[in-house]
Design a protein around this motif. Structure first.
Motif, PDB file in Angstrom:
ATOM      1  N   VAL A  48       0.471  -1.403  -0.249  1.00 36.07           N
ATOM      2  CA  VAL A  48      -0.272  -0.754   0.669  1.00 36.07           C
ATOM      3  C   VAL A  48       0.638   1.261   0.525  1.00 36.07           C
ATOM      4  O   VAL A  48       0.373   2.722  -0.504  1.00 36.07           O
ATOM      5  CB  VAL A  48      -0.990  -0.478   1.511  1.00 36.07           C
ATOM      6  CG1 VAL A  48      -1.923   1.569   1.592  1.00 36.07           C
ATOM      7  CG2 VAL A  48      -2.240  -0.785   1.194  1.00 36.07           C
ATOM      8  N   GLY A  49       1.828   1.477   0.836  1.00 36.19           N
ATOM      9  CA  GLY A  49       2.627   2.667   0.621  1.00 36.19           C
ATOM     10  C   GLY A  49       3.282   2.747  -0.490  1.00 36.19           C
ATOM     11  O   GLY A  49       3.455   3.992  -1.171  1.00 36.19           O
ATOM     12  N   VAL A  50       4.067   1.294  -0.994  1.00 38.71           N
ATOM     13  CA  VAL A  50       4.960   1.702  -2.817  1.00 38.71           C
ATOM     14  C   VAL A  50       3.980   2.020  -3.614  1.00 38.71           C
ATOM     15  O   VAL A  50       4.104   2.957  -4.319  1.00 38.71           O
ATOM     16  CB  VAL A  50       5.138  -0.130  -3.377  1.00 38.71           C
ATOM     17  CG1 VAL A  50       5.442   0.025  -4.686  1.00 38.71           C
ATOM     18  CG2 VAL A  50       6.094  -0.390  -2.372  1.00 38.71           C
ATOM     19  N   PHE A  51       2.296   1.468  -3.608  1.00 35.18           N
ATOM     20  CA  PHE A  51       0.584   2.204  -4.678  1.00 35.18           C
ATOM     21  C   PHE A  51       1.073   3.992  -4.276  1.00 35.18           C
ATOM     22  O   PHE A  51       0.038   4.721  -4.992  1.00 35.18           O
ATOM     23  CB  PHE A  51      -0.176   1.418  -4.638  1.00 35.18           C
ATOM     24  CG  PHE A  51      -1.986   2.124  -4.855  1.00 35.18           C
ATOM     25  CD1 PHE A  51      -1.303   1.950  -6.507  1.00 35.18           C
ATOM     26  CD2 PHE A  51      -2.118   3.047  -3.629  1.00 35.18           C
ATOM     27  CE1 PHE A  51      -2.713   2.245  -7.265  1.00 35.18           C
ATOM     28  CE2 PHE A  51      -3.374   3.170  -4.938  1.00 35.18           C
ATOM     29  CZ  PHE A  51      -3.335   2.873  -6.692  1.00 35.18           C
ATOM     30  N   ALA A  52       1.085   4.134  -2.895  1.00 33.72           N
ATOM     31  CA  ALA A  52       0.969   5.445  -2.216  1.00 33.72           C
ATOM     32  C   ALA A  52       2.256   5.983  -2.932  1.00 33.72           C
ATOM     33  O   ALA A  52       1.955   7.317  -3.401  1.00 33.72           O
ATOM     34  CB  ALA A  52       0.669   5.482  -0.602  1.00 33.72           C
ATOM     35  N   PHE A  53       3.284   6.030  -2.290  1.00 35.72           N
ATOM     36  CA  PHE A  53       4.524   6.599  -3.314  1.00 35.72           C
ATOM     37  C   PHE A  53       4.503   7.222  -4.785  1.00 35.72           C
ATOM     38  O   PHE A  53       4.391   7.916  -5.657  1.00 35.72           O
ATOM     39  CB  PHE A  53       5.623   5.790  -3.179  1.00 35.72           C
ATOM     40  CG  PHE A  53       6.768   6.581  -3.595  1.00 35.72           C
ATOM     41  CD1 PHE A  53       7.464   8.148  -3.139  1.00 35.72           C
ATOM     42  CD2 PHE A  53       7.585   6.370  -4.802  1.00 35.72           C
ATOM     43  CE1 PHE A  53       8.340   8.576  -3.442  1.00 35.72           C
ATOM     44  CE2 PHE A  53       8.045   6.704  -4.760  1.00 35.72           C
ATOM     45  CZ  PHE A  53       8.521   7.755  -4.911  1.00 35.72           C
ATOM     46  N   LEU A  54       3.720   5.756  -5.622  1.00 31.12           N
ATOM     47  CA  LEU A  54       3.763   6.173  -7.732  1.00 31.12           C
ATOM     48  C   LEU A  54       2.651   6.013  -7.696  1.00 31.12           C
ATOM     49  O   LEU A  54       3.231   6.918  -8.619  1.00 31.12           O
ATOM     50  CB  LEU A  54       3.962   4.089  -7.360  1.00 31.12           C
ATOM     51  CG  LEU A  54       4.892   3.363  -7.994  1.00 31.12           C
ATOM     52  CD1 LEU A  54       4.799   2.014  -8.079  1.00 31.12           C
ATOM     53  CD2 LEU A  54       6.044   4.577  -8.235  1.00 31.12           C
ATOM     54  N   THR A  55       1.354   6.508  -7.058  1.00 30.50           N
ATOM     55  CA  THR A  55       0.761   7.206  -7.471  1.00 30.50           C
ATOM     56  C   THR A  55      -0.003   9.303  -7.028  1.00 30.50           C
ATOM     57  O   THR A  55      -0.446   9.793  -7.798  1.00 30.50           O
ATOM     58  CB  THR A  55      -0.748   6.466  -7.103  1.00 30.50           C
ATOM     59  OG1 THR A  55      -0.803   6.877  -5.217  1.00 30.50           O
ATOM     60  CG2 THR A  55      -0.964   5.680  -8.059  1.00 30.50           C
ATOM     61  N   MET A  56       1.422   9.399  -6.117  1.00 31.19           N
ATOM     62  CA  MET A  56       1.716  11.121  -6.226  1.00 31.19           C
ATOM     63  C   MET A  56       1.531  12.035  -7.617  1.00 31.19           C
ATOM     64  O   MET A  56       2.211  11.592  -8.326  1.00 31.19           O
ATOM     65  CB  MET A  56       2.699  10.661  -5.409  1.00 31.19           C
ATOM     66  CG  MET A  56       2.600  11.013  -3.914  1.00 31.19           C
ATOM     67  SD  MET A  56       3.635  10.469  -3.107  1.00 31.19           S
ATOM     68  CE  MET A  56       4.721  11.964  -3.151  1.00 31.19           C
ATOM     69  N   ARG A  57       0.800  12.443  -7.794  1.00 31.79           N
ATOM     70  CA  ARG A  57       0.393  13.538  -8.244  1.00 31.79           C
ATOM     71  C   ARG A  57       1.341  14.594  -8.507  1.00 31.79           C
ATOM     72  O   ARG A  57       1.410  14.991  -7.116  1.00 31.79           O
ATOM     73  CB  ARG A  57      -0.387  14.343  -8.421  1.00 31.79           C
ATOM     74  CG  ARG A  57      -1.430  13.325  -8.909  1.00 31.79           C
ATOM     75  CD  ARG A  57      -1.972  13.191 -10.117  1.00 31.79           C
ATOM     76  NE  ARG A  57      -2.823  11.899 -10.377  1.00 31.79           N
ATOM     77  CZ  ARG A  57      -2.622  11.355 -12.028  1.00 31.79           C
ATOM     78  NH1 ARG A  57      -2.396  11.378 -12.701  1.00 31.79           N
ATOM     79  NH2 ARG A  57      -3.293  10.702 -12.260  1.00 31.79           N
TER      80      ARG A  57
END
Length: 88
Positions: A48-57
């Motif tokens: 979830v942390g990796v997903f949150a980092f990769l989807t930051m605009r």
């Protein structure tokens, strides 16, 4: 007088994520916290942390994964050709 962003065509965002990504992050965080409490696993939280980092605009248009994809395409998959000429 009200000023609307992008004539109401812009994506709705919260902090650095779109609302769809924020919803996925919140649901994933709740499920990974429950999984961590019951099964003592940290892997779902890390995902979830990796997903949150990769989807930051970053600039409102592109996210981190777009920048990574552009860099891989530029440096790895597309051929870079340079032609040197000596003009005298």
């Amino acid at each position: 007088m009200y000023i609307y962003p992008d004539n109401l065509k812009g994506k709705s965002t919260m902090f650095l994520w779109t609302l769809r990504d924020m919803l996925a992050i919140i649901i994933g965080a709740v499920l990974s916290a429950a999984c961590g409490a019951v099964l003592h696993l940290m892997i779902p939280g890390v995902l979830v942390g990796v997903f949150a980092f990769l989807t930051m605009r970053i600039d409102g248009e592109l996210n981190i994964s777009d920048y990574i994809r552009f860099a891989v395409r530029f440096f790895v998959t597309e051929q870079q050709a340079f032609f040197w000429r000596m003009d005298i």
